[in-house]
Write a protein that holds these residues in place. Structure first.
Motif, PDB file in Angstrom:
ATOM      1  N   ARG A  94     -14.800 -45.656-101.638  1.00  0.00           N
ATOM      2  CA  ARG A  94     -14.506 -46.455-100.609  1.00  0.00           C
ATOM      3  C   ARG A  94     -15.222 -46.528 -99.325  1.00  0.00           C
ATOM      4  O   ARG A  94     -15.494 -47.366 -98.825  1.00  0.00           O
ATOM      5  CB  ARG A  94     -12.716 -45.947-100.194  1.00  0.00           C
ATOM      6  N   ARG A  95     -15.954 -45.446 -99.173  1.00  0.00           N
ATOM      7  CA  ARG A  95     -16.937 -45.409 -98.009  1.00  0.00           C
ATOM      8  C   ARG A  95     -18.183 -46.378 -98.323  1.00  0.00           C
ATOM      9  O   ARG A  95     -18.554 -47.130 -97.464  1.00  0.00           O
ATOM     10  CB  ARG A  95     -17.749 -43.953 -97.895  1.00  0.00           C
ATOM     11  N   PHE A  96     -18.501 -46.346 -99.557  1.00  0.00           N
ATOM     12  CA  PHE A  96     -19.725 -47.122 -99.975  1.00  0.00           C
ATOM     13  C   PHE A  96     -19.402 -48.815 -99.745  1.00  0.00           C
ATOM     14  O   PHE A  96     -20.190 -49.614 -99.192  1.00  0.00           O
ATOM     15  CB  PHE A  96     -19.926 -47.122-101.512  1.00  0.00           C
ATOM     16  N   ILE A  97     -17.824 -49.160-100.190  1.00  0.00           N
ATOM     17  CA  ILE A  97     -17.624 -50.584-100.053  1.00  0.00           C
ATOM     18  C   ILE A  97     -17.325 -50.897 -98.408  1.00  0.00           C
ATOM     19  O   ILE A  97     -17.970 -51.858 -97.888  1.00  0.00           O
ATOM     20  CB  ILE A  97     -16.198 -50.603-100.636  1.00  0.00           C
ATOM     21  N   ALA A  98     -16.906 -49.878 -97.790  1.00  0.00           N
ATOM     22  CA  ALA A  98     -16.815 -50.347 -96.243  1.00  0.00           C
ATOM     23  C   ALA A  98     -18.299 -50.418 -95.843  1.00  0.00           C
ATOM     24  O   ALA A  98     -18.391 -51.294 -94.979  1.00  0.00           O
ATOM     25  CB  ALA A  98     -16.232 -49.321 -95.538  1.00  0.00           C
ATOM     26  N   HIS A  99     -19.274 -49.750 -96.277  1.00  0.00           N
ATOM     27  CA  HIS A  99     -20.778 -49.549 -95.748  1.00  0.00           C
ATOM     28  C   HIS A  99     -21.084 -51.004 -96.124  1.00  0.00           C
ATOM     29  O   HIS A  99     -21.805 -51.854 -95.354  1.00  0.00           O
ATOM     30  CB  HIS A  99     -21.403 -48.534 -96.093  1.00  0.00           C
ATOM     31  N   HIS A 100     -21.036 -51.286 -97.605  1.00  0.00           N
ATOM     32  CA  HIS A 100     -21.317 -52.812 -98.214  1.00  0.00           C
ATOM     33  C   HIS A 100     -21.122 -54.102 -97.358  1.00  0.00           C
ATOM     34  O   HIS A 100     -21.671 -54.598 -96.868  1.00  0.00           O
ATOM     35  CB  HIS A 100     -21.025 -52.816 -99.562  1.00  0.00           C
ATOM     36  N   ILE A 101     -19.576 -53.779 -96.854  1.00  0.00           N
ATOM     37  CA  ILE A 101     -19.025 -55.017 -96.149  1.00  0.00           C
ATOM     38  C   ILE A 101     -19.491 -55.106 -94.843  1.00  0.00           C
ATOM     39  O   ILE A 101     -19.731 -56.110 -94.316  1.00  0.00           O
ATOM     40  CB  ILE A 101     -17.640 -54.814 -95.915  1.00  0.00           C
ATOM     41  N   GLU A 102     -19.893 -53.849 -94.270  1.00  0.00           N
ATOM     42  CA  GLU A 102     -20.481 -53.841 -92.970  1.00  0.00           C
ATOM     43  C   GLU A 102     -21.798 -54.402 -92.822  1.00  0.00           C
ATOM     44  O   GLU A 102     -22.292 -55.526 -92.047  1.00  0.00           O
ATOM     45  CB  GLU A 102     -20.631 -52.481 -92.301  1.00  0.00           C
ATOM     46  N   PHE A 143      -3.585 -64.275 -94.433  1.00  0.00           N
ATOM     47  CA  PHE A 143      -3.969 -63.303 -93.384  1.00  0.00           C
ATOM     48  C   PHE A 143      -3.889 -64.116 -92.084  1.00  0.00           C
ATOM     49  O   PHE A 143      -4.427 -65.170 -91.791  1.00  0.00           O
ATOM     50  CB  PHE A 143      -5.228 -62.683 -93.868  1.00  0.00           C
ATOM     51  N   GLU A 144      -3.708 -62.907 -90.943  1.00  0.00           N
ATOM     52  CA  GLU A 144      -3.766 -63.816 -89.745  1.00  0.00           C
ATOM     53  C   GLU A 144      -4.933 -63.065 -88.976  1.00  0.00           C
ATOM     54  O   GLU A 144      -5.092 -63.498 -87.868  1.00  0.00           O
ATOM     55  CB  GLU A 144      -2.443 -63.478 -89.039  1.00  0.00           C
ATOM     56  N   GLY A 145      -5.530 -62.101 -89.387  1.00  0.00           N
ATOM     57  CA  GLY A 145      -6.390 -61.561 -88.633  1.00  0.00           C
ATOM     58  C   GLY A 145      -8.049 -62.245 -88.764  1.00  0.00           C
ATOM     59  O   GLY A 145      -8.115 -63.139 -89.302  1.00  0.00           O
ATOM     60  N   SER A 146      -9.073 -61.664 -88.172  1.00  0.00           N
ATOM     61  CA  SER A 146     -10.463 -62.097 -88.327  1.00  0.00           C
ATOM     62  C   SER A 146     -10.883 -62.238 -89.808  1.00  0.00           C
ATOM     63  O   SER A 146     -10.317 -61.537 -90.856  1.00  0.00           O
ATOM     64  CB  SER A 146     -11.351 -61.097 -87.337  1.00  0.00           C
ATOM     65  N   THR A 147     -11.761 -62.700 -90.294  1.00  0.00           N
ATOM     66  CA  THR A 147     -12.364 -63.000 -91.517  1.00  0.00           C
ATOM     67  C   THR A 147     -13.120 -61.677 -91.924  1.00  0.00           C
ATOM     68  O   THR A 147     -13.188 -61.306 -92.933  1.00  0.00           O
ATOM     69  CB  THR A 147     -13.121 -64.135 -91.850  1.00  0.00           C
ATOM     70  N   ALA A 148     -13.754 -61.117 -90.724  1.00  0.00           N
ATOM     71  CA  ALA A 148     -14.288 -59.772 -91.137  1.00  0.00           C
ATOM     72  C   ALA A 148     -13.438 -58.602 -91.462  1.00  0.00           C
ATOM     73  O   ALA A 148     -13.497 -58.163 -92.619  1.00  0.00           O
ATOM     74  CB  ALA A 148     -15.133 -59.240 -89.627  1.00  0.00           C
ATOM     75  N   GLU A 149     -12.189 -58.743 -91.033  1.00  0.00           N
ATOM     76  CA  GLU A 149     -11.092 -57.789 -91.277  1.00  0.00           C
ATOM     77  C   GLU A 149     -10.605 -58.311 -92.856  1.00  0.00           C
ATOM     78  O   GLU A 149     -10.262 -57.321 -93.495  1.00  0.00           O
ATOM     79  CB  GLU A 149     -10.054 -57.955 -90.222  1.00  0.00           C
ATOM     80  N   LEU A 150     -10.547 -59.599 -93.174  1.00  0.00           N
ATOM     81  CA  LEU A 150      -9.902 -59.699 -94.414  1.00  0.00           C
ATOM     82  C   LEU A 150     -10.843 -59.637 -95.332  1.00  0.00           C
ATOM     83  O   LEU A 150     -10.373 -58.997 -96.610  1.00  0.00           O
ATOM     84  CB  LEU A 150      -9.928 -61.478 -94.232  1.00  0.00           C
ATOM     85  N   MET A 151     -12.255 -59.352 -95.319  1.00  0.00           N
ATOM     86  CA  MET A 151     -13.046 -59.061 -96.191  1.00  0.00           C
ATOM     87  C   MET A 151     -13.247 -57.673 -96.518  1.00  0.00           C
ATOM     88  O   MET A 151     -13.059 -57.298 -97.689  1.00  0.00           O
ATOM     89  CB  MET A 151     -14.714 -59.283 -95.644  1.00  0.00           C
ATOM     90  N   GLN A 152     -12.704 -56.763 -95.437  1.00  0.00           N
ATOM     91  CA  GLN A 152     -12.395 -55.211 -95.759  1.00  0.00           C
ATOM     92  C   GLN A 152     -11.404 -55.092 -96.654  1.00  0.00           C
ATOM     93  O   GLN A 152     -10.950 -54.538 -97.524  1.00  0.00           O
ATOM     94  CB  GLN A 152     -12.428 -54.679 -94.351  1.00  0.00           C
ATOM     95  N   VAL A 153     -10.174 -55.919 -96.257  1.00  0.00           N
ATOM     96  CA  VAL A 153      -8.898 -55.991 -96.900  1.00  0.00           C
ATOM     97  C   VAL A 153      -8.836 -56.100 -98.404  1.00  0.00           C
ATOM     98  O   VAL A 153      -8.431 -55.515 -99.271  1.00  0.00           O
ATOM     99  CB  VAL A 153      -7.637 -56.864 -96.153  1.00  0.00           C
ATOM    100  N   VAL A 154      -9.504 -57.399 -98.593  1.00  0.00           N
ATOM    101  CA  VAL A 154      -9.673 -57.785-100.091  1.00  0.00           C
ATOM    102  C   VAL A 154     -10.565 -56.841-101.020  1.00  0.00           C
ATOM    103  O   VAL A 154     -10.220 -56.597-101.967  1.00  0.00           O
ATOM    104  CB  VAL A 154     -10.514 -59.244 -99.991  1.00  0.00           C
ATOM    105  N   ALA A 155     -11.449 -56.200-100.321  1.00  0.00           N
ATOM    106  CA  ALA A 155     -12.430 -55.382-101.156  1.00  0.00           C
ATOM    107  C   ALA A 155     -11.530 -54.187-101.366  1.00  0.00           C
ATOM    108  O   ALA A 155     -11.718 -53.556-102.270  1.00  0.00           O
ATOM    109  CB  ALA A 155     -13.588 -54.985-100.263  1.00  0.00           C
ATOM    110  N   GLY A 156     -10.982 -53.764-100.336  1.00  0.00           N
ATOM    111  CA  GLY A 156     -10.324 -52.501-100.455  1.00  0.00           C
ATOM    112  C   GLY A 156      -8.812 -52.437-101.491  1.00  0.00           C
ATOM    113  O   GLY A 156      -8.606 -51.637-102.302  1.00  0.00           O
ATOM    114  N   VAL A 157      -8.205 -53.725-101.268  1.00  0.00           N
ATOM    115  CA  VAL A 157      -7.381 -53.978-102.354  1.00  0.00           C
ATOM    116  C   VAL A 157      -7.734 -54.122-103.834  1.00  0.00           C
ATOM    117  O   VAL A 157      -7.206 -53.723-104.681  1.00  0.00           O
ATOM    118  CB  VAL A 157      -6.454 -55.162-101.885  1.00  0.00           C
TER     119      VAL A 157
END
Length: 200
Positions: free
Chosen positions: A175-183, A65-79
């Motif tokens: 998915r909304r819950f997961i995004a909120h949790h990561i935020e 992954f080449e983006g920020s770690t914050a973005e990576l957390m969202q990607v990993v949780a979403g996948v």
């Protein structure tokens, strides 16, 4: 393995018979035993196929992954939710929790095959954020990894236990819950900005 997963989630490990799995899969019991010498080995194969493989794929995502770690957390949780939470594999967590005390060998297998690699994956992700100056250097990696993982597991447990029986369940939009949790988690781990020289 798909037939076994369905039956293990529906009936539990102890109550599922090899005959049932063979019938659901449309094969003879003898054919099933050619590939899996016991019901325990069949469950191990189900766990490897549905969870261990997903963790290995997560390792590749983190490594490349080449983006920020914050973005990576969202990607990993979403996948993870797409490949596990939204599939029948999400029932494996309830299965392990309810059966582990009666089958300690399976519990040890699950620990080595899923818990330890999963913790290693998330702590590696968090260490990436620390190394890049994105996360606090004092972050306790393992505790934070658990804070990341446990709400996702709770979604799965809820889905396969009391959730279907409730009018007002945990959430109708995982998915909304997961995004909120990561935020929320990111607000706790993000490093404070370093003041510019000459400012207070």
């Amino acid at each position: 393995m798909d037939a076994a997963l369905d039956l293990f989630v529906e009936k539990g490990f102890a109550a599922t018979k090899i005959d049932d799995v063979a019938a659901r899969a449309g094969v003879s019991k003898g054919t099933l035993y050619l590939y899996f010498p016991s019901k325990e080995e069949l469950l191990k194969a189900v766990i490897r196929h549905n969870l261990s493989l997903t963790i290995e794929q997560g390792d590749d995502v983190v490594a490349n992954f080449e983006g920020s770690t914050a973005e990576l957390m969202q990607v990993v949780a979403g996948v993870w939710w797409e490949r596990v939470g939204e599939t029948q594999a999400s029932g494996i967590f309830k299965l392990i929790l309810t059966e582990a005390r009666n089958f300690p060998d399976l519990a040890q297998f699950y620990d080595a095959e899923v818990i330890e690699p999963g913790q290693r994956l998330i702590t590696r992700l968090l260490q990436r954020g620390v190394d890049r100056g994105e996360f606090r250097p004092t972050l306790h990696l393992l505790d934070t990894a658990h804070s990341f993982i446990f709400p996702l597991l709770m979604l799965c447990l809820h889905k396969h236990s009391i959730g279907p029986c409730l009018v007002h369940g945990l959430t109708n939009d995982p998915r909304r819950f997961i995004a909120h949790h990561i935020e929320l988690l990111l607000k706790g781990v993000t490093a404070e900005p370093v003041p510019a020289p000459g400012t207070s």
